[in-house]
Structure formats: structure tokens, C-alpha cells
Design an enzyme around this catalytic site. Sequence first.
Site: not given
Length: 1061
Positions: A717-719, A722, A838
Site C-alpha cells: 500500500l504505502d509503499p 501510492d 507526503r
Amino acid sequence: MLGNRVVGVLAESSNKWERRVPLTPSHCARLLHGGMDKTGVSRIIVQPSTKRIFHDALYEDVGCEISDDLSQCGLILGIKQPKLEMILPDRAYAFFSHTHKAQKENMPLLDKILAERGSLYDYELIVGDQGKRLLAFGKYAGRAGLIDFLHGLGQRYLSLGYSTPFLSLGSSYMYSSLAAAKAAIISVGEEIATLGLPSGICPIVFIFTGTGNVSVGAQEIFKLLPHTFVEPSRLPELFGKARGLTQSALAAKREFKVYGCVVTCQDMVEHKDPTKVFDKADYYAHPEHYNPIFHEKLAPYASVIVNCMYWEKRFPRLLSTQQLQDLMRKGCPLVGICDITCDIEGSMEFVNQTTSIDSPFFRYDPLINSYCHDMEGNGIICLAVDILPTEFAKEASQHFGDILSQFIGRLASTIDITELPAHLRRACIAHRGVLTSLYEYIPRMRNSDAEYSSDKLVNGYSGKKKYNILVSLSGHLFDQFLINEALDIIESAGGSFHLIKCQVGQSTNAMSYSELEVSADDKALLDQIVDSLTSLANKSENYETPIKEANRISLKVGKVQKSGSMEESDPKKKVAVLILGAGRVCQPAAELLALIGSSSSRHLYKKCLETIFEEQIDVQVLVASLYLKDAEETIEGIPNATATQLDVSDIGSLRKYISQVEVVISLLPPTFHIMIAKACIELKTHLVTASYVDDSMSKLDDEAKSAGITILGEMGLDPGIDHMMAMKMINQAHVRKGKIKSFTSYCGGLPSPAAANNPLGYKFSWNPAGAIRAGRNPATYRSHGETVHVDGDSLYDSAKKYRLPDLPAFALECLPNRNSLVYGELYGIEHEASTIFRGTLRYEGFSETMATLARIGLFDTEPHPILTHGARPTFQKFLYELLKIANQDSAGALIGEKEISERISTLGHCKEQANAVKAAKTIVYLGLNEQTKIPASCRCAFAVTCLCMEKRLAYASTEQDMVLLHHEIEVDFPDSKNTEKHTATLVEIGKSNGKMRTAMALTVGIPAAIGALLILVDKIKSRGVLRPIEPEVYIPALDMLQAYGIKLMERTEGSPPSTIF
């Protein structure tokens, strides 16, 4: 429990005489008061014992806790094997286990430890670089053994009609200390030197076998007597002088000393070929080339044989029963055998039993082959006590603990055994319920006909081989792990083996012998296996000593040969994926992969088959976890998936499983990824992770390219998502010749609104320590051309309110997330974007409350005096200390929110009373004002806070989490005077379909599985270390995310919301 720094000491239960301890009170004092950061130990809990050499009170005096309950201990120590019911789950144990040679009588203990997911360290296996044991009681066995024998020798000579000074000696355990026992020996020696020994029993000759610690200890006691050592070759001369005396001269002559002789294997045997001399290396390799001579050249002159050298069946005996009978018929002066090795029916064939400390002797009459437990009558006396060191329990424990205490901190604080030094790592037989790689031969030796179930799963092999041959192996098969290499040679070539005979050495100098029936389906293959084994044996024979031989042995892991073939009628391509880990993230990944070829996944094929999948695939999923139960729970209800147990620190086993698949997905903590990546490179297997690609992983780029594999990182997801959302938006803008003016990204894992039911508006599905530490990280970003730095201590104070344009009902705030500028370079916009930011999303008010808690001191990591000294405080008392509330009766009523908020304001921790009230509500909600005692494991405020948050801020089984991900870019286009604003938003809420699936698990696990699928169908053609920022990755991956049901919304300023697709 592993690594929690709490040490337990068992009450010994194996023998009534066992009074030794692994750690004395003085060792415990140094560990407890030397500072946890230095010693690695926070607490020591000692089981009570009324027979231990050190009283319980002595342990209490130095700060140990006395309790039968060791459930709080991560590391539990003993001397001998504990009873099976004393083995607790998920603990590490250290003692003399006598299991590493697959000793049958101790296999139930090993099975129990494995079943309880325990770890086992064996003291016997802690050896230095030269193969010498670092932890041993050998010298104390030698000391106690000889003292005990001298005590019995005095009684035996008395029964034969001779009074000697030895009669005044007691057994070792009768003395208060080793020094007292030595003083008694010295006193006996003085009497011998003054009054002499009866001529009828002289010369008294002690023959010591071997030169190891046991022999050294026995000789140490012997040297306290007036003595002379003679060479083995001069023994006949010594007795010749005595025989040359007349009877009257002999009777008048008294000896004022005793004689000693130390012999080794070269004195005990001679080569069958009279033209060849003794060669130690040849003798170890081919003992059948030698004849025994001990019974002819040495034993006829011995009064006492002190046996200190372990023997193996493949070697000639020191004395057989027949040889002893012949010697006694010829008038041999032998009085007794002091068998300190306690080698039953071993080198002394007639020693057929062990004896006890309180009854240490038996009498054997070789002429009538009878055994008695007295000192009267014909024959010789034999001592064979198997627990001699405990007679000097105090000194033996002190010596043992002096060395062991150096290792305790590492053993007590280590979770990952790869972090241990080599000598401790090698001593770990099992870790978390799995045999480590060095000891994986144990089940093979226990049942050489059984095949591992995982091999059957992948290879589909069973049945008896067509050709077989008997092969013998000798060497340091077990203590130096040569057996692993031998068995790997057989199995890696596709053969099998059956253990016919196994004789194991019981010391570091002793070698072992095994006979194997080696089998193969093909004669040429069998010949190849035999050639490889012969080369292994020849390599060993080229070295002069066993130690040099051991140092040159390398361990090899072969690639498992696969048998069977695909059915031609099956149009699907059959592939395999290994998923490492069994947390929440693994389940959706395993399900997606396993079902990709089934009818239930046709909706995926319908949308993606034409553009992504050029052929149908059938994925076999293997989920591997440290605990088999976790892996089994992960695959429950998933067809085409198999669970297995694997400790990834066991490199051999890791390679074995990697070799069986096309792609590995590692969902383990990032610290494991480099080790896994290197194994994948070696075996040319692709790898996918959801973790950040750090510098160490980036450095593997060239190696991965050379191996022809893809290492796809940051696929979560993050990373992960994104990156893919950002690159799609940025590249679309660049295609239109746009210039990125501003890039802002926001992401957060949050409770769903219904689950955000606490004052902090936040919950944890894992240990909160990481999240709290993240809130103290410094941050850097660019805003309108200016670089902004935020110190870690000011991060919470920098939070700003934030509203998602399409989700205005969410009252959120945003904190800067570490260094945003690196993403400018990664996304190729570092020279065009004046704003690059961010941030992390939380519900509004979170940061102010966390900042207040930090100012109070609840996140301090330094040890706090009230938590490290004196009686354990309650949470309330600790809170009083932090809030500087004096003169409070801790036994009174609970302090309330009003008093706490007022105190927070008074101390200046909050500027606004409303924030102080919210902080006070959080403190009360966490239970920080309660009168329960704080556990001893909490030694700082940070640990106390983490403990409370983990208990009070956990998700209930029916509560849902939520993931929010939002990108905004501002783009200037050359043909437009207006700046366009593009947004993309992902909202995912946990789903329940009989079993809760968190949004975080879905948005991390599904992208990782998609990455593996794209590699399997060759959609990702690039090799090396990659991120999902290239079109060949993110375009099909975003398509598959949409097909799976993870929706992303895109909006351009002035346009209605629409899906990104």
C-alpha cells in the site's frame, strides 16, 4: 517470550544428587546489577529447591525472584534434562540435553520442545573455533572421580589385608569444598612420604588414559600425592627392579610414593603391518588396520586404570572380559578400575553398570564372571559414577557459571538466532519449534525411511529404489556435522538411504561411524552418489588431525530433484509460489494466487485475460511460517494451498523451499529480506516484497540482473499503491507536456469511524512501539519552493487539520512523513515541482494528545528510577511521579480526569484547557491512573505506555479498520493559462465474510500477490531490483486491483468524480 530478557533457573529433578546450578548467586548479582543494556538481563526467577548447593535465600539477597512459576521467562536454564511437564511453550531452554546425536532415550524431550515451539541450546555444543568445548565439567569429573576411587582403594586394600593412608579419605561429596578435599589428599600424601606404603602392594601404578580435561582433573589430584610419572615403555623396567629383590628385601622395602603413567591411543594399538608405524589420522579413519596391545604392554603393570578417554565400538577395546580373565590368572597386580567416562560395556567390556554417589563401587570377579556390591572377596573394584562433578557442586557451578554468564545476555535478549555469535548459533539444536540446519539430520537418523511431507507434496515421490549398496562413513559425523553433508549428497542426487548401524562419538575428540544402505532408481545415479561419498571420505583422510579435518568440511545443500510430469491434457501452466510469513497480510495474498486458475476467479479473467494473461495458470501456493499452526490457519479454506513450517534463518531449509518455486513473496519483517534475496539470486528465483527498497537491497541490482531474476519491492500500500497512483497521474500529465507544479500525498491506516471509539481516535493491530517511534521521526518537505525541516520532537506539534474534498465528513489531520524530497527524485519531478509533500493521516486531535503525552514524559525511553529500584509501583503512583503530584495516598481513590487535566495545565503541557481535558481522558482510558502494579518488564515510561496502549487500544474481533490514500497534483500545461488540479483517492474498509479481513491486509497483500502473478505470466520483463513505478508494472497492476474490487476515484478540478479506470 523469546528475547524478553527474563531468565529462569530450573530446580534440578533428574537425580537426587544433582546439586549443581548453571548460575550461582554471584553470577546472578552481576547480571542483574550490571545494567540491563550491558548484561541483557532484566529479571532472574529461580525455582525453589531445598537440595541446591546454594540456598534460595542467597538468590533472593541478590535480587532474584523465587517462584515455581517460570511462565514469564523467555530463557530457562538447567544442568540436566528437565521433566517433560516442565517444558513451557515458546521458551528457550539451555541444558545438557544429550539429543544432538539422536540418542533414543532423550528423543521424547526433543519432541516435547519441538511441539511446544521451543528453542534448545545444548551446553555440550558450545565450542570454540578450534573445536574445544567452552562449557564442561570434565576437570571436576576427573577430580571427584579420583578422590572417590582413592577412598574406595583404602577400603579395598584393607579387605586384602593392607592398611594404607587412603583409608582415612572420604568421598568427594563429604568435603565442604574442593580445597578441603585437596587438603585431605595432601595429608594422605604426607603420611605416604613419611611412613611409606606396604611393600606387598608396591609399586602402586596409576595408568591414566587420554589427555583431555577429565584426565587433567584426575592427574591434578594424583599429583598431590608424592609421585613419579614414568613413560609407558619404562613400566616393565619399574616392575623388573621390584622382582629382582629377594623376598626379605622386598618385605623390608617400603615405597614412599606412587607412580603415574599417561597413555594415549598410540600406546594402546599397533599397525597390523609390522613395517608401518602408528599414524593417528589413519587410525581414526581405519581402526581395523590396528591390533590392540594395551592388555599386553600396559595393563600387566597397572594397579589402577583411570579411564578418562571415551571409546567407540569401531576401535579395539582397552580390556575385554577375556583379556582381563587372562591377566588375573597370570597374577596381574590390578586392584581396580576408575571408569570416569562411565562407558558402559565400552572400552572396559566388563563394566556393565553405572554406580551411584552413595554406592560408587561394584566388585567384579573375572574368574567366575560375577558381580557384587561389596569390598570383600576376589576380583577388582570398579567405579562408574555418571554424575561425578556434582560432588563438588559449589566449585563446579562457579566454574561453569563463570563461562555461561558471558553468554546469558545474548541468549536472553535475542529473538533472531542469526544475530548470535557463531559459537552460540551452532549450539542451537532447535529454534521456535524447528530443528536448525546443523541438526536437521536428527529426524533423518531417527527414521531414515521417512520422507518429509513437503518433499512428497512437491516431488510426488514414494516407493523403494531399484538399486542399493551398503556404504560406511566415519569421522566427526555429528559434532562437526559431516553427516549433513553426506546425507545431502545422497538426497540432492535423488537417492535415498536407510540407516543400518550408527555409533556416535561422545566427545569433541571422538569420531563416529555409520553404515547406510544407499539406494537409487538408476545404476549410474547410484554410482555417482557412491563416488561423491568416496570423495568426501578421501577428503577427510587427507588431513592430519580430526580438528583440521572438521575445519575444512563445507556444508552443501542440493536442489531437490522433481519427479513426475504434467498431464498433457491440462491446458493450464502449473507454477508454484512460496509465501513467507503467516500474518494477516498473507491470507488475501494466498487466496488470490491459489484461486487464480479456478472458476471462482473468472471475473478476474473476464476483465484481464485478454490483456494480461496470455495463458491460464494454476498456482500452487506454499505458505511457510515459523509456526506451522499459523500457516495452517492462513490457508484454511483455500484450495491449492499448503502450509509448512520454516525458520528462514535456517538457510539450508530456506534454499530447499525456494528451489521448489518460481516466485517467492516475503511478507516478513524487512530485516530478513536481504538474506532471502541473496538465496533467491543464488537459486534464480524471483522475489516480491511489500517493504521499502533500501540501499542494501538496491546494491543487489546487478547480481539480480546477472541471475536473470526480478526483485520487485515496495509492492504493498504505502509503499506500493501510492507509487502506482502517483506515477499514473504524473506520466499522464507528462504525456500532455504538462509540468508538475505541486505533488502532495496523504495516507493513513485508521479505525473505521464506528471503531474510533476512544479519546485518541486510534487503534493498533500490532505492537504500538513502532507507531509511537514513527511519531518522533524528523521530516523534510518542500513547500512553494522552500525546504522545510521538522524536528522529531516537534512532529506532533506540526500537524495541520485536513479535509478530503470528496469525503468532507472525515475530520482529519496530517503530519509530515519523513523525507518527502526523495520522492521528487523517484518520480522524476524534483526539478519541476515547487511543492513535494507526503503526510500521514490521523483523526483530528490525535497529534495534540500525543504531543501532550510526550511532554508529560510518557514516551521517554530512559530507565526511570521508580521502575528500576525498590518495590514495583502502581500505574497511579508512576503517574503521580510524572505529574509531580506529591503527598498522595496511593491506596486512596483513583485520581480523576478533572484532577489530571488541571495538573497538565498547571505544568504547562497544554496551552488550551480543552486539549488538557482530552489528554486526561486518554490517560484514564489507558488505565494509567489505576492502582495495579506495573510489571517488572517495564523499566521506562515508553514501555509502560506501550503496554497500556496494546491492551486498551486493540481492535475487537468484529471491528473494522480503514485505509485512506489521497494524491493531489497541480499541473501547468503549455496550452493553458490555468493550473489543473488532479486528485486520486482510495478508501478501503475492512471486510467480514465470516472472518475479518482488515483493509490494511487487503491493500498490502493483494498488490504483492498481483506482483507475483505479473512475473509468472512474464508481464514484468525487466530484471534486477524494481519498484512499481514503471508502466509495465503499475498499468496491469492497477487494472487487476480494479478487477479485484479495490476502487480508486479520480477527479480533475471542475469535473465530477469518476473511477480512475
